[in-house]
Design an enzyme around this catalytic site. Structure first.
Site, mmCIF file in Angstrom:
data_model
loop_
_atom_site.group_PDB
_atom_site.id
_atom_site.type_symbol
_atom_site.label_atom_id
_atom_site.label_comp_id
_atom_site.label_asym_id
_atom_site.label_seq_id
_atom_site.Cartn_x
_atom_site.Cartn_y
_atom_site.Cartn_z
ATOM 1 N N ASN A 1 0.827 -1.208 0.000
ATOM 2 C CA ASN A 1 0.000 0.000 0.000
ATOM 3 C C ASN A 1 0.866 1.265 0.000
ATOM 4 O OD1 ASN A 1 -2.130 -1.690 0.040
ATOM 5 N ND2 ASN A 1 -2.764 -1.267 2.120
ATOM 6 N N HIS B 1 -9.257 2.876 1.655
ATOM 7 C CA HIS B 1 -8.518 2.719 2.902
ATOM 8 C C HIS B 1 -7.054 2.458 2.670
ATOM 9 C CE1 HIS B 1 -11.008 2.146 6.698
ATOM 10 N NE2 HIS B 1 -11.558 3.046 5.923
ATOM 11 N N CYS B 2 -6.804 1.660 1.633
ATOM 12 C CA CYS B 2 -5.453 1.107 1.457
ATOM 13 C C CYS B 2 -4.396 2.194 1.291
ATOM 14 C CB CYS B 2 -5.430 0.190 0.239
ATOM 15 S SG CYS B 2 -6.409 -1.282 0.500
ATOM 16 N N ILE B 3 -4.683 3.192 0.470
ATOM 17 C CA ILE B 3 -3.619 4.138 0.126
ATOM 18 C C ILE B 3 -3.527 5.306 1.119
ATOM 19 C CG2 ILE B 3 -2.707 5.626 -1.693
ATOM 20 C CD1 ILE B 3 -3.962 3.530 -3.639
ATOM 21 N N ASP C 1 -3.581 3.119 5.354
ATOM 22 C CA ASP C 1 -2.761 1.996 5.816
ATOM 23 C C ASP C 1 -1.280 2.326 6.026
ATOM 24 O OD1 ASP C 1 -5.126 0.671 5.742
ATOM 25 O OD2 ASP C 1 -4.661 -0.554 3.996
#
Ligand SMILES: NC(=O)c1ccc[n+]([C@@H]2O[C@H](COP(=O)([O-])OP(=O)(O)OC[C@H]3O[C@@H](n4cnc5c(N)ncnc54)[C@H](O)[C@@H]3O)[C@@H](O)[C@H]2O)c1
Length: 436
Positions: free
Chosen positions: A222, A272-274, A277
């Site tokens: 990520n 959410h990931c980038i 996280d």
């Protein structure tokens, strides 16, 4: 003994599988497990979601409605709000949210809560696997002690692993089943059991030496994206000053057949990931007196992009003598990326808030999000009628949904600010379209 019996139950499909958290990650996995022939119980705190699953109704874009209905009708997938059936389960996968608080500090309350519920009901010979994205050490440092309060010991009595989920919502080519799955255990026995479990459901399993390594793999992936997106966003800011078209630069750069990988600028990053996280890793690194400079910098650059969109919108309006406070603006796309309905952390929301703060009248259209009553906003997606497109002072394309007719938008609108190069194929767009 327990171990080989459990592995045998995975292989002959007599194992009963639990999935805690039936969201973007949990539900597709629960479906795959049921399609692989396992009896699956979803434990989900949202009673509406539970009722929907038990009626065979789908609520996740990437899942085909008929596939979900089929496994529910066959009795392979059921959902419940409670944890009473935990002692019957052989493998339990956890896919609950791992947000950050306002100060970018990891908020593991859901992981803790679920682990406490499991700990109260833990029995010998169960596998527990955390799939939520988190910092290296969570499975071993946070979950293991809670689970061992049961009196049972990891590796001896139960097995504990981390297997990060890599699902890319909206991606038609790479889905839960055919995306390689990294698995790490808190010890070799846990790894062996977790690997045997996932091999029944996912095409390729990649074992790593520990749960910490598995956790680090996911946050690195990520972070890799966050940093590369920040790099092209920075390039876009510089190209704007230099009067260069960043999209032309990138298209030419990506013709190089090696040593480069396509990433594109935009109004900011969402999901959410980038955006979130990598800050899990940033926070954990502090414990080691280490500053992850790339993560901080990438977050900083990516978070400035909505402000740049606002500035560029002002400039475009200024060309026709319009003050932001007297303008009517249509934001085209609310989801954080194309062809999905997920608006979490979407930069379009920030753009809307900024423009409204400047006094502009802001409307939005998103074919996937008919109403939006979150984040202090109360908006309804407007229809893209000819009248609407002709009546607004500016259209800002924030999400490049593929089911929008951009040629028509450019044809009818007075001015377009395209932050995604969605109008690339529209002929003679220069007259009306300003790119990011
Ligand atoms: N969405 C993605 O693209 C993606 C991809 C890879 C990894 N992840 C990670 O996977 C994890 C889950 O993300 P998601 O997108 O599926 O979230 P989500 O919000 O879509 O789903 C989480 C589900 O868990 C439920 N839940 C919360 N607390 C619970 C509890 N105590 N007991 C039972 N159910 C509970 C929620 O009601 C919700 O349905 C996060 O760590 C996320 O970072 C997400």
């Amino acid at each position: 003994m327990e171990k080989s019996r459990l592995i045998e139950r995975f292989k002959n499909r007599t194992a009963y599988v639990g999935v805690v958290g039936l969201g973007y990650v949990g539900l597709p996995f629960a479906l795959e497990a049921a399609q692989a022939g396992f009896r699956v119980l979803g434990i989900e705190r949202n009673p509406e979601r539970v009722a929907k699953i038990n009626r065979g109704e789908n609520y996740i874009d990437d899942i085909r409605d008929e596939e979900l209905l089929e496994v529910v009708q066959k009795g392979l997938l059921k959902a419940d709000t409670g944890y009473d059936k935990v002692p019957e389960l052989d493998a339990i996968v956890i896919a609950v949210p791992t947000p950050l608080d306002k100060n970018l500090v990891p908020d593991l309350r859901y992981v803790r809560l679920v682990t406490e519920e499991l700990s109260k009901r833990l029995r010998k010979g169960q596998l527990i696997s955390l799939e939520s994205t988190t910092y290296p050490g969570t499975t071993e440092e946070v979950m293991q002690p809670i689970l061992e309060q049961s009196g049972l010991r990891a590796e001896e009595d139960f097995y504990l692993a981390h297997s990060p989920e890599r699902v890319d919502p909206g991606n038609k080519r790479w889905q839960t089943k055919n995306t390689a799955k990294v698995v790490g255990g808190v010890g070799p026995r846990s790894l062996e059991v977790a690997k045997a479990f996932y091999e029944q459901i996912i095409e390729t399993v990649v074992p790593v030496s520990s749960a910490r390594v598995a956790e680090m793999v996911k946050v690195y992936e990520n972070t890799f994206r966050a940093v590369n997106i920040a790099l092209v966003n920075e390039l876009a800011l510089l190209c704007d000053r230099m009067g260069l078209n960043v999209w032309e630069v990138l298209d030419a750069a990506f013709t190089k057949p090696f040593g480069i990988m396509p990433f594109y600028p935009g109004p900011g990053v969402g999901g959410h990931c980038i955006p979130l996280d990598p800050h899990y890793l940033e926070w954990k690194a502090r414990e080691y007196n280490f500053r992850t400079r790339f993560i901080g910098l990438a977050g900083e650059i990516n978070r400035t992009m909505p402000y740049f969109v606002r500035e560029k919108a002002w400039r475009v309006l200024n060309r026709v003598g319009k003050a932001p406070s007297r303008s009517k603006i249509l934001v085209l796309g609310l989801a954080y990326k194309a062809d999905i309905s997920d608006w979490r952390e979407s930069p379009a929301i920030e753009v809307i808030k900024l423009l409204r703060g400047d006094g502009a009248e802001v409307l939005y259209h998103d074919p996937y999000i008919p109403v939006f009553k979150e984040e202090g906003l109360d908006l309804q997606s407007v229809e893209l009628t000819d009248d609407l497109l002709q009546s607004v002072d500016l259209v800002i394309i924030t999400t490049p949904h593929s089911n929008v007719d951009y040629a028509r938008v450019v044809d009818l609108a007075r001015q377009v600010l395209d932050t995604r190069n969605a109008t690339k194929a529209v002929p003679n767009r220069e007259e009306k379209v300003v790119l990011l």
